[in-house]
Design a protein around this motif. Structure first.
Motif, short mmCIF file in Angstrom:
data_model
loop_
_atom_site.label_atom_id
_atom_site.label_comp_id
_atom_site.label_asym_id
_atom_site.label_seq_id
_atom_site.Cartn_x
_atom_site.Cartn_y
_atom_site.Cartn_z
N TYR A 336 -25.05 -37.11 1.32
CA TYR A 336 -25.24 -37.49 2.64
C TYR A 336 -26.00 -39.25 2.43
O TYR A 336 -27.28 -39.09 1.59
CB TYR A 336 -26.18 -36.93 3.66
N PRO A 337 -26.05 -40.10 2.88
CA PRO A 337 -26.69 -41.63 2.75
C PRO A 337 -27.83 -41.35 3.49
O PRO A 337 -27.85 -41.79 4.48
CB PRO A 337 -25.63 -42.61 3.32
N THR A 338 -29.00 -40.89 2.98
CA THR A 338 -30.11 -40.64 3.56
C THR A 338 -30.66 -41.84 4.14
O THR A 338 -31.53 -41.82 5.21
CB THR A 338 -31.13 -39.93 2.79
N GLU A 339 -30.46 -42.91 3.70
CA GLU A 339 -30.88 -44.38 4.37
C GLU A 339 -30.51 -44.50 5.73
O GLU A 339 -31.05 -45.54 6.66
CB GLU A 339 -30.68 -45.59 3.49
N LYS A 340 -29.60 -43.85 6.29
CA LYS A 340 -28.76 -44.01 7.57
C LYS A 340 -29.70 -43.41 8.73
O LYS A 340 -29.78 -43.87 9.85
CB LYS A 340 -27.46 -43.48 7.61
N PHE A 341 -30.67 -42.63 8.31
CA PHE A 341 -31.59 -41.88 9.18
C PHE A 341 -33.05 -42.32 8.81
O PHE A 341 -33.63 -41.42 7.87
CB PHE A 341 -31.37 -40.60 9.44
N ASN A 342 -33.89 -43.11 9.20
CA ASN A 342 -35.22 -43.53 8.72
C ASN A 342 -35.88 -42.71 9.65
O ASN A 342 -36.21 -43.07 10.80
CB ASN A 342 -35.37 -45.17 8.66
#
Length: 492
Positions: A336-342
Protein backbone atom coordinates in the motif's frame (compact mmCIF):
# COMPACT_ATOMS: atom_id res chain seq x y z
CA UNK A 1 -31.80 -4.50 -15.11
CA UNK A 2 -30.81 -3.16 -18.54
CA UNK A 3 -32.35 -4.91 -21.53
CA UNK A 4 -30.22 -5.47 -24.61
CA UNK A 5 -30.30 -7.22 -27.96
CA UNK A 6 -27.71 -10.00 -28.17
CA UNK A 7 -25.90 -11.20 -31.28
CA UNK A 8 -23.38 -14.03 -31.66
CA UNK A 9 -20.42 -12.56 -33.54
CA UNK A 10 -18.17 -15.63 -33.58
CA UNK A 11 -18.44 -19.29 -32.63
CA UNK A 12 -15.59 -21.64 -33.49
CA UNK A 13 -14.93 -25.00 -31.85
CA UNK A 14 -11.79 -27.14 -32.11
CA UNK A 15 -11.04 -30.41 -30.33
CA UNK A 16 -9.98 -28.55 -27.21
CA UNK A 17 -11.11 -24.94 -27.40
CA UNK A 18 -14.20 -22.76 -27.75
CA UNK A 19 -13.51 -19.40 -29.42
CA UNK A 20 -16.53 -17.15 -29.11
CA UNK A 21 -17.52 -13.50 -29.42
CA UNK A 22 -20.86 -11.84 -28.67
CA UNK A 23 -22.29 -8.32 -28.81
CA UNK A 24 -25.03 -6.54 -26.90
CA UNK A 25 -26.95 -3.46 -27.98
CA UNK A 26 -28.29 -2.02 -24.71
CA UNK A 27 -31.46 0.06 -24.58
CA UNK A 28 -29.54 2.80 -22.78
CA UNK A 29 -25.93 3.79 -22.14
CA UNK A 30 -24.19 1.54 -19.62
CA UNK A 31 -21.41 2.74 -17.34
CA UNK A 32 -19.65 -0.45 -16.32
CA UNK A 33 -20.86 -3.39 -18.44
CA UNK A 34 -19.97 -7.01 -17.68
CA UNK A 35 -20.53 -9.95 -20.01
CA UNK A 36 -20.35 -13.50 -18.76
CA UNK A 37 -20.57 -16.86 -20.48
CA UNK A 38 -22.43 -19.74 -18.80
CA UNK A 39 -21.56 -23.36 -19.57
CA UNK A 40 -24.11 -26.02 -18.58
CA UNK A 41 -23.74 -29.81 -18.63
CA UNK A 42 -26.02 -32.29 -16.90
CA UNK A 43 -26.58 -30.82 -13.42
CA UNK A 44 -23.54 -28.55 -13.45
CA UNK A 45 -23.02 -25.02 -14.63
CA UNK A 46 -20.05 -22.70 -14.70
CA UNK A 47 -19.81 -18.96 -15.26
CA UNK A 48 -16.77 -17.17 -16.61
CA UNK A 49 -16.20 -13.54 -17.56
CA UNK A 50 -15.62 -12.44 -21.13
CA UNK A 51 -13.19 -9.73 -22.18
CA UNK A 52 -15.51 -6.76 -22.52
CA UNK A 53 -15.18 -3.65 -24.68
CA UNK A 54 -17.52 -0.76 -25.48
CA UNK A 55 -17.56 0.71 -29.01
CA UNK A 56 -20.08 3.24 -30.30
CA UNK A 57 -22.65 2.32 -27.70
CA UNK A 58 -22.29 -1.41 -28.36
CA UNK A 59 -20.81 -3.81 -25.82
CA UNK A 60 -18.62 -6.65 -27.10
CA UNK A 61 -17.48 -9.77 -25.28
CA UNK A 62 -14.91 -12.29 -26.44
CA UNK A 63 -12.99 -15.24 -25.05
CA UNK A 64 -11.27 -18.54 -25.68
CA UNK A 65 -12.10 -21.37 -23.30
CA UNK A 66 -10.56 -24.80 -22.72
CA UNK A 67 -13.60 -26.97 -23.37
CA UNK A 68 -12.15 -30.10 -21.78
CA UNK A 69 -11.66 -28.51 -18.34
CA UNK A 70 -14.69 -26.28 -17.96
CA UNK A 71 -15.94 -28.52 -15.16
CA UNK A 72 -13.74 -29.72 -12.34
CA UNK A 73 -12.58 -33.32 -12.48
CA UNK A 74 -14.41 -34.44 -15.61
CA UNK A 75 -14.71 -33.86 -19.34
CA UNK A 76 -18.36 -33.26 -20.27
CA UNK A 77 -19.94 -35.03 -23.23
CA UNK A 78 -22.00 -32.01 -24.17
CA UNK A 79 -22.01 -28.38 -23.08
CA UNK A 80 -24.71 -25.79 -23.79
CA UNK A 81 -23.92 -22.06 -23.80
CA UNK A 82 -25.77 -19.01 -22.52
CA UNK A 83 -24.71 -15.50 -21.55
CA UNK A 84 -25.25 -12.82 -18.92
CA UNK A 85 -25.17 -9.08 -19.45
CA UNK A 86 -25.10 -6.46 -16.71
CA UNK A 87 -24.71 -2.70 -16.58
CA UNK A 88 -22.76 -2.61 -13.30
CA UNK A 89 -25.76 -1.26 -11.39
CA UNK A 90 -28.60 -3.77 -11.45
CA UNK A 91 -28.66 -7.58 -11.46
CA UNK A 92 -27.40 -9.01 -14.75
CA UNK A 93 -29.90 -10.53 -17.17
CA UNK A 94 -29.31 -13.99 -18.63
CA UNK A 95 -29.69 -14.79 -22.33
CA UNK A 96 -30.22 -18.35 -23.54
CA UNK A 97 -29.00 -19.63 -26.93
CA UNK A 98 -29.21 -22.79 -28.99
CA UNK A 99 -25.40 -23.08 -29.04
CA UNK A 100 -23.84 -26.31 -27.79
CA UNK A 101 -20.58 -28.25 -28.00
CA UNK A 102 -20.25 -32.03 -27.91
CA UNK A 103 -17.55 -34.57 -28.59
CA UNK A 104 -15.08 -32.64 -26.41
CA UNK A 105 -11.66 -34.25 -26.17
CA UNK A 106 -9.24 -34.35 -23.28
CA UNK A 107 -6.10 -32.33 -23.87
CA UNK A 108 -3.89 -32.90 -20.84
CA UNK A 109 -0.56 -32.79 -22.72
CA UNK A 110 -1.63 -29.93 -24.99
CA UNK A 111 -2.83 -27.97 -21.97
CA UNK A 112 0.41 -28.54 -20.02
CA UNK A 113 2.50 -27.25 -22.93
CA UNK A 114 0.42 -24.06 -23.11
CA UNK A 115 0.37 -23.50 -19.34
CA UNK A 116 2.07 -20.39 -17.95
CA UNK A 117 5.06 -21.14 -15.75
CA UNK A 118 3.08 -20.61 -12.54
CA UNK A 119 0.51 -23.26 -13.49
CA UNK A 120 3.22 -25.73 -14.57
CA UNK A 121 4.88 -25.35 -11.18
CA UNK A 122 1.54 -25.88 -9.48
CA UNK A 123 0.92 -29.02 -11.54
CA UNK A 124 4.24 -30.48 -10.39
CA UNK A 125 3.55 -29.51 -6.76
CA UNK A 126 0.11 -31.15 -6.96
CA UNK A 127 1.70 -34.45 -7.97
CA UNK A 128 4.30 -34.25 -5.18
CA UNK A 129 1.73 -33.41 -2.52
CA UNK A 130 -0.59 -36.12 -3.77
CA UNK A 131 2.22 -38.65 -3.24
CA UNK A 132 2.86 -37.29 0.27
CA UNK A 133 -0.85 -37.48 1.08
CA UNK A 134 -1.21 -41.18 0.19
CA UNK A 135 -0.63 -42.51 3.73
CA UNK A 136 -3.23 -40.08 5.07
CA UNK A 137 -5.75 -40.98 2.36
CA UNK A 138 -5.86 -44.47 3.84
CA UNK A 139 -7.33 -43.04 7.05
CA UNK A 140 -11.10 -43.10 7.52
CA UNK A 141 -13.21 -39.93 7.57
CA UNK A 142 -14.54 -39.36 11.09
CA UNK A 143 -18.28 -38.62 10.81
CA UNK A 144 -18.25 -35.98 13.58
CA UNK A 145 -15.01 -34.15 12.72
CA UNK A 146 -15.08 -30.51 11.59
CA UNK A 147 -11.88 -28.63 10.70
CA UNK A 148 -11.12 -24.98 10.03
CA UNK A 149 -8.11 -23.81 7.99
CA UNK A 150 -6.83 -20.28 7.45
CA UNK A 151 -3.60 -18.76 6.15
CA UNK A 152 -4.67 -15.14 6.70
CA UNK A 153 -3.40 -14.77 10.26
CA UNK A 154 -1.88 -16.88 13.05
CA UNK A 155 -5.10 -16.75 15.05
CA UNK A 156 -8.81 -17.08 14.20
CA UNK A 157 -10.45 -13.92 12.85
CA UNK A 158 -13.53 -12.80 10.98
CA UNK A 159 -15.89 -15.32 9.44
CA UNK A 160 -13.70 -18.27 10.39
CA UNK A 161 -13.62 -17.26 14.06
CA UNK A 162 -17.37 -16.59 14.22
CA UNK A 163 -18.25 -19.92 12.59
CA UNK A 164 -15.72 -21.82 14.75
CA UNK A 165 -17.12 -20.37 17.99
CA UNK A 166 -20.62 -21.45 16.94
CA UNK A 167 -19.86 -24.91 15.56
CA UNK A 168 -17.62 -26.03 18.42
CA UNK A 169 -20.76 -26.10 20.59
CA UNK A 170 -22.46 -28.74 18.43
CA UNK A 171 -23.03 -31.86 20.54
CA UNK A 172 -20.37 -34.54 19.98
CA UNK A 173 -18.62 -32.50 17.28
CA UNK A 174 -14.86 -33.05 17.09
CA UNK A 175 -13.68 -29.57 16.07
CA UNK A 176 -10.13 -28.57 15.06
CA UNK A 177 -8.54 -25.39 13.74
CA UNK A 178 -5.26 -24.47 12.00
CA UNK A 179 -4.31 -20.83 11.51
CA UNK A 180 -0.91 -20.12 9.97
CA UNK A 181 -0.20 -16.88 8.13
CA UNK A 182 2.01 -16.85 5.07
CA UNK A 183 0.33 -18.19 1.96
CA UNK A 184 1.74 -21.32 0.32
CA UNK A 185 5.06 -21.20 2.22
CA UNK A 186 3.31 -20.64 5.53
CA UNK A 187 1.11 -23.68 5.10
CA UNK A 188 4.15 -25.94 4.64
CA UNK A 189 4.83 -25.53 8.36
CA UNK A 190 1.53 -27.28 9.12
CA UNK A 191 1.51 -29.60 6.11
CA UNK A 192 1.25 -32.96 7.85
CA UNK A 193 -1.27 -31.83 10.45
CA UNK A 194 -3.33 -30.37 7.62
CA UNK A 195 -3.18 -33.65 5.66
CA UNK A 196 -4.30 -35.63 8.70
CA UNK A 197 -7.26 -33.37 9.42
CA UNK A 198 -8.20 -32.85 5.76
CA UNK A 199 -8.34 -36.58 5.11
CA UNK A 200 -10.28 -37.40 8.29
CA UNK A 201 -12.79 -34.51 8.49
CA UNK A 202 -16.43 -34.72 7.43
CA UNK A 203 -16.75 -30.94 7.08
CA UNK A 204 -13.95 -28.46 6.34
CA UNK A 205 -14.16 -24.66 6.38
CA UNK A 206 -11.73 -22.19 4.80
CA UNK A 207 -11.97 -18.38 4.68
CA UNK A 208 -9.72 -17.49 1.72
CA UNK A 209 -7.76 -19.13 -1.06
CA UNK A 210 -6.12 -21.89 0.96
CA UNK A 211 -3.39 -23.31 -1.24
CA UNK A 212 -3.32 -26.87 0.09
CA UNK A 213 -6.99 -27.62 -0.62
CA UNK A 214 -6.31 -26.80 -4.27
CA UNK A 215 -3.17 -28.91 -4.44
CA UNK A 216 -4.56 -31.96 -2.66
CA UNK A 217 -7.78 -33.53 -3.91
CA UNK A 218 -10.31 -34.01 -1.13
CA UNK A 219 -12.17 -37.21 -0.37
CA UNK A 220 -15.70 -37.54 -1.71
CA UNK A 221 -17.10 -37.91 1.83
CA UNK A 222 -15.58 -34.59 2.88
CA UNK A 223 -17.63 -31.41 2.40
CA UNK A 224 -15.47 -28.35 1.75
CA UNK A 225 -17.09 -24.99 2.54
CA UNK A 226 -15.72 -21.58 1.59
CA UNK A 227 -16.70 -18.89 4.12
CA UNK A 228 -14.66 -16.14 2.45
CA UNK A 229 -13.30 -13.36 4.64
CA UNK A 230 -15.17 -10.47 3.05
CA UNK A 231 -18.88 -9.99 2.61
CA UNK A 232 -20.92 -8.62 -0.24
CA UNK A 233 -19.49 -8.48 -3.75
CA UNK A 234 -17.17 -5.61 -4.54
CA UNK A 235 -13.85 -6.02 -6.30
CA UNK A 236 -13.40 -9.02 -8.58
CA UNK A 237 -11.39 -12.02 -7.43
CA UNK A 238 -10.67 -15.62 -8.38
CA UNK A 239 -11.81 -16.60 -11.88
CA UNK A 240 -13.62 -13.26 -12.22
CA UNK A 241 -10.17 -11.76 -12.88
CA UNK A 242 -9.75 -13.85 -16.02
CA UNK A 243 -8.84 -11.45 -18.86
CA UNK A 244 -7.35 -9.06 -16.28
CA UNK A 245 -3.96 -9.20 -14.56
CA UNK A 246 -4.51 -12.65 -13.10
CA UNK A 247 -2.34 -15.60 -14.09
CA UNK A 248 -5.21 -17.92 -13.15
CA UNK A 249 -6.33 -20.09 -16.06
CA UNK A 250 -9.84 -21.51 -16.34
CA UNK A 251 -8.54 -25.08 -15.95
CA UNK A 252 -6.80 -24.23 -12.67
CA UNK A 253 -7.85 -26.28 -9.65
CA UNK A 254 -8.00 -23.16 -7.47
CA UNK A 255 -11.26 -22.92 -5.51
CA UNK A 256 -13.10 -25.46 -7.63
CA UNK A 257 -13.28 -28.25 -5.03
CA UNK A 258 -15.76 -26.31 -2.87
CA UNK A 259 -19.00 -28.11 -2.17
CA UNK A 260 -20.54 -24.78 -1.27
CA UNK A 261 -19.68 -21.14 -0.65
CA UNK A 262 -21.44 -18.94 1.90
CA UNK A 263 -22.40 -15.38 0.89
CA UNK A 264 -24.32 -12.51 2.47
CA UNK A 265 -27.23 -11.99 0.03
CA UNK A 266 -28.93 -13.72 -2.93
CA UNK A 267 -28.05 -10.92 -5.36
CA UNK A 268 -24.33 -11.70 -5.24
CA UNK A 269 -24.54 -15.48 -5.70
CA UNK A 270 -23.69 -15.37 -9.44
CA UNK A 271 -20.53 -13.33 -8.74
CA UNK A 272 -19.21 -15.87 -6.23
CA UNK A 273 -20.11 -18.79 -8.50
CA UNK A 274 -18.02 -17.14 -11.22
CA UNK A 275 -15.15 -16.30 -8.89
CA UNK A 276 -14.87 -19.82 -7.50
CA UNK A 277 -15.66 -21.74 -10.69
CA UNK A 278 -18.52 -23.64 -9.07
CA UNK A 279 -22.19 -24.19 -9.95
CA UNK A 280 -24.58 -21.43 -8.97
CA UNK A 281 -26.57 -23.87 -6.83
CA UNK A 282 -23.52 -24.35 -4.59
CA UNK A 283 -23.55 -20.69 -3.52
CA UNK A 284 -25.73 -20.26 -0.44
CA UNK A 285 -26.95 -16.89 0.83
CA UNK A 286 -26.78 -17.75 4.53
CA UNK A 287 -25.12 -14.52 5.64
CA UNK A 288 -21.71 -13.36 6.82
CA UNK A 289 -21.01 -14.90 10.25
CA UNK A 290 -18.54 -12.20 11.27
CA UNK A 291 -21.32 -9.61 10.95
CA UNK A 292 -23.72 -11.22 13.42
CA UNK A 293 -21.84 -9.71 16.33
CA UNK A 294 -22.46 -6.23 14.94
CA UNK A 295 -26.06 -6.64 16.04
CA UNK A 296 -25.09 -7.51 19.62
CA UNK A 297 -25.34 -4.37 21.80
CA UNK A 298 -23.70 -5.99 24.82
CA UNK A 299 -20.72 -7.11 22.75
CA UNK A 300 -20.52 -3.65 21.20
CA UNK A 301 -20.26 -2.01 24.62
CA UNK A 302 -17.62 -4.52 25.70
CA UNK A 303 -15.40 -3.82 22.69
CA UNK A 304 -15.78 -0.04 23.00
CA UNK A 305 -14.69 -0.30 26.66
CA UNK A 306 -11.71 -2.47 25.65
CA UNK A 307 -10.74 -0.02 22.94
CA UNK A 308 -10.67 3.02 25.21
CA UNK A 309 -8.95 1.01 27.92
CA UNK A 310 -6.09 0.37 25.47
CA UNK A 311 -6.22 3.88 23.96
CA UNK A 312 -7.41 6.12 26.82
CA UNK A 313 -6.14 9.36 25.23
CA UNK A 314 -8.76 8.95 22.47
CA UNK A 315 -11.73 8.89 24.82
CA UNK A 316 -14.09 11.76 24.14
CA UNK A 317 -12.75 12.37 20.63
CA UNK A 318 -14.41 11.65 17.31
CA UNK A 319 -12.52 8.89 15.53
CA UNK A 320 -11.69 8.50 11.85
CA UNK A 321 -10.91 4.90 10.90
CA UNK A 322 -8.41 4.46 8.04
CA UNK A 323 -8.73 0.92 6.67
CA UNK A 324 -7.36 0.46 3.12
CA UNK A 325 -6.96 -2.71 1.11
CA UNK A 326 -3.77 -3.84 -0.64
CA UNK A 327 -2.46 -3.43 -4.17
CA UNK A 328 -0.73 -6.34 -5.87
CA UNK A 329 -1.30 -10.07 -6.22
CA UNK A 330 -2.24 -11.05 -2.69
CA UNK A 331 -0.78 -12.57 0.47
CA UNK A 332 3.01 -12.23 0.40
CA UNK A 333 3.04 -10.12 -2.76
CA UNK A 334 1.24 -6.86 -2.10
CA UNK A 335 1.71 -3.28 -0.87
CA UNK A 336 0.00 0.00 0.00
CA UNK A 337 1.46 3.44 -0.91
CA UNK A 338 1.48 4.86 2.64
CA UNK A 339 2.36 8.36 1.43
CA UNK A 340 -1.20 8.70 0.18
CA UNK A 341 -2.48 9.03 3.73
CA UNK A 342 -0.47 11.52 5.78
CA UNK A 343 -1.57 10.98 9.36
CA UNK A 344 -0.18 14.27 10.68
CA UNK A 345 -1.80 16.38 7.96
CA UNK A 346 -5.12 14.61 8.32
CA UNK A 347 -5.11 15.24 12.07
CA UNK A 348 -4.29 18.89 11.46
CA UNK A 349 -7.26 19.15 9.09
CA UNK A 350 -9.64 17.36 11.44
CA UNK A 351 -8.80 19.48 14.47
CA UNK A 352 -8.06 18.71 18.11
CA UNK A 353 -11.33 16.93 18.86
CA UNK A 354 -10.55 14.13 16.39
CA UNK A 355 -8.30 11.07 16.52
CA UNK A 356 -7.35 8.39 13.99
CA UNK A 357 -7.63 4.61 14.10
CA UNK A 358 -5.33 2.73 11.69
CA UNK A 359 -6.25 -0.78 10.59
CA UNK A 360 -4.24 -2.04 7.62
CA UNK A 361 -5.23 -5.12 5.62
CA UNK A 362 -3.85 -8.33 7.25
CA UNK A 363 -1.71 -9.02 4.16
CA UNK A 364 0.11 -5.67 4.42
CA UNK A 365 3.41 -5.23 6.23
CA UNK A 366 3.69 -1.46 5.79
CA UNK A 367 3.35 0.74 8.87
CA UNK A 368 1.82 4.20 8.84
CA UNK A 369 4.11 6.84 10.33
CA UNK A 370 3.29 9.99 12.29
CA UNK A 371 4.98 12.48 14.60
CA UNK A 372 5.65 11.76 18.25
CA UNK A 373 3.47 14.74 19.15
CA UNK A 374 0.46 13.02 17.56
CA UNK A 375 1.02 9.59 19.10
CA UNK A 376 -1.69 10.20 21.71
CA UNK A 377 -4.22 10.83 18.91
CA UNK A 378 -3.53 7.64 16.93
CA UNK A 379 -4.55 4.04 17.60
CA UNK A 380 -2.69 1.36 15.63
CA UNK A 381 -5.11 -1.60 15.70
CA UNK A 382 -3.02 -4.16 13.82
CA UNK A 383 -3.93 -6.92 16.29
CA UNK A 384 -7.61 -6.05 16.42
CA UNK A 385 -10.38 -7.64 14.39
CA UNK A 386 -11.73 -5.00 12.03
CA UNK A 387 -15.30 -5.53 13.27
CA UNK A 388 -14.27 -4.83 16.85
CA UNK A 389 -12.61 -1.61 15.70
CA UNK A 390 -15.69 -0.44 13.81
CA UNK A 391 -17.70 -0.05 17.02
CA UNK A 392 -15.50 2.88 18.05
CA UNK A 393 -15.35 4.59 14.63
CA UNK A 394 -17.33 7.71 13.74
CA UNK A 395 -16.17 7.90 10.11
CA UNK A 396 -14.50 5.45 7.73
CA UNK A 397 -11.90 6.25 5.09
CA UNK A 398 -11.13 3.31 2.84
CA UNK A 399 -10.58 2.64 -0.85
CA UNK A 400 -11.67 -0.71 -2.27
CA UNK A 401 -11.97 -2.72 0.94
CA UNK A 402 -15.00 -4.86 1.72
CA UNK A 403 -15.02 -3.30 5.20
CA UNK A 404 -17.69 -1.00 3.76
CA UNK A 405 -20.24 -3.80 4.12
CA UNK A 406 -19.69 -4.25 7.85
CA UNK A 407 -19.55 -0.47 8.32
CA UNK A 408 -22.91 -0.09 6.62
CA UNK A 409 -24.59 -2.35 9.20
CA UNK A 410 -23.40 0.07 11.89
CA UNK A 411 -24.48 3.02 9.70
CA UNK A 412 -20.99 4.54 9.73
CA UNK A 413 -20.56 7.36 7.17
CA UNK A 414 -17.61 6.91 4.84
CA UNK A 415 -15.41 8.35 2.10
CA UNK A 416 -13.39 6.54 -0.55
CA UNK A 417 -9.78 7.53 -1.11
CA UNK A 418 -9.67 6.24 -4.70
CA UNK A 419 -6.62 8.04 -6.11
CA UNK A 420 -5.86 5.12 -8.46
CA UNK A 421 -9.42 4.16 -9.42
CA UNK A 422 -8.86 3.98 -13.20
CA UNK A 423 -5.73 1.87 -12.75
CA UNK A 424 -7.49 -0.38 -10.24
CA UNK A 425 -10.41 -0.91 -12.62
CA UNK A 426 -8.01 -1.74 -15.44
CA UNK A 427 -6.06 -4.28 -13.37
CA UNK A 428 -8.64 -5.64 -10.94
CA UNK A 429 -12.12 -4.26 -11.73
CA UNK A 430 -15.37 -4.44 -9.78
CA UNK A 431 -18.59 -6.38 -9.99
CA UNK A 432 -20.50 -3.09 -9.97
CA UNK A 433 -19.93 0.39 -11.30
CA UNK A 434 -17.80 1.78 -8.48
CA UNK A 435 -19.00 5.37 -8.63
CA UNK A 436 -22.70 4.55 -8.34
CA UNK A 437 -22.23 1.60 -5.99
CA UNK A 438 -20.26 2.93 -3.03
CA UNK A 439 -22.26 4.61 -0.22
CA UNK A 440 -20.09 7.69 0.20
CA UNK A 441 -18.06 10.41 -1.46
CA UNK A 442 -15.13 9.48 -3.73
CA UNK A 443 -12.04 11.64 -3.17
CA UNK A 444 -8.54 11.89 -4.58
CA UNK A 445 -6.65 13.03 -1.48
CA UNK A 446 -6.51 12.32 2.22
CA UNK A 447 -7.25 15.97 3.00
CA UNK A 448 -10.49 15.86 1.00
CA UNK A 449 -11.56 12.83 3.02
CA UNK A 450 -10.71 14.59 6.29
CA UNK A 451 -12.75 17.66 5.31
CA UNK A 452 -15.81 15.50 4.59
CA UNK A 453 -15.43 13.76 7.95
CA UNK A 454 -15.14 17.08 9.76
CA UNK A 455 -18.13 18.60 7.93
CA UNK A 456 -20.50 15.92 9.27
CA UNK A 457 -22.64 16.45 6.17
CA UNK A 458 -23.39 12.76 5.68
CA UNK A 459 -26.04 10.90 3.67
CA UNK A 460 -26.84 8.16 6.18
CA UNK A 461 -29.88 6.97 4.22
CA UNK A 462 -27.54 5.99 1.39
CA UNK A 463 -25.56 3.87 3.86
CA UNK A 464 -28.75 2.23 5.19
CA UNK A 465 -29.94 1.36 1.67
CA UNK A 466 -26.54 -0.12 0.88
CA UNK A 467 -26.74 -2.37 3.96
CA UNK A 468 -30.22 -3.59 3.02
CA UNK A 469 -29.05 -4.49 -0.49
CA UNK A 470 -25.93 -6.25 0.77
CA UNK A 471 -27.45 -8.32 3.58
CA UNK A 472 -31.20 -8.49 3.31
CA UNK A 473 -32.42 -10.48 6.31
CA UNK A 474 -29.20 -12.44 6.92
CA UNK A 475 -27.51 -9.92 9.26
CA UNK A 476 -27.64 -11.39 12.75
CA UNK A 477 -28.67 -14.87 11.55
CA UNK A 478 -25.58 -16.14 9.70
CA UNK A 479 -24.01 -18.17 12.53
CA UNK A 480 -27.32 -19.92 13.23
CA UNK A 481 -27.74 -20.68 9.51
CA UNK A 482 -24.22 -22.10 9.18
CA UNK A 483 -24.56 -24.16 12.35
CA UNK A 484 -27.75 -25.71 10.97
CA UNK A 485 -26.00 -26.44 7.64
CA UNK A 486 -23.10 -28.11 9.46
CA UNK A 487 -25.43 -30.31 11.51
CA UNK A 488 -27.21 -31.42 8.32
CA UNK A 489 -23.91 -32.28 6.66
CA UNK A 490 -22.69 -34.24 9.70
CA UNK A 491 -25.94 -36.21 9.73
CA UNK A 492 -25.85 -37.16 6.04
Amino acid sequence: MTNAVMKIEKFEVSKFEIDIAVSFAPEKEVLSPRIGIIFTSDNENRRLPMKTEVKNGMVFGAGKYDASRIFYGKTPKKVTLSFSFGDGIDIAKEYETDLSVDGIKKNSFFRFIKMPKSEKIKSVIEKLLFALSLPFRALKVKPNRVSFFSNRTDYPTGNLKAAYETIKDIDNADVHIICKKGGAKGTLAVLFRFMYLYMTSRVVFVDDYYHLVSYIKKKSKTKLIQLWHGCGAFKTFGFSRYHKDSALEIYSSNHRQYDCAIVSSPEICPFYAEAFGISLEKVLALGSPRCDILKDEEYKKQKIDEFFSQFPTLKGKKLLLFAPTFRGKGNGNCYYPTEKFNVDKVLETLGDNWGIIIKMHPYLTEKMTFSKENSNRVADCEKWDINDVLFSADFLVTDYSSVIFEASILEIPMAFLAFDLDEYIEKRDFYYDFKSFVPGAIVQTDIEAAKIAKSENYDIQRVKSFAEKSFGNTAGNACKNIKELTIRLLEE
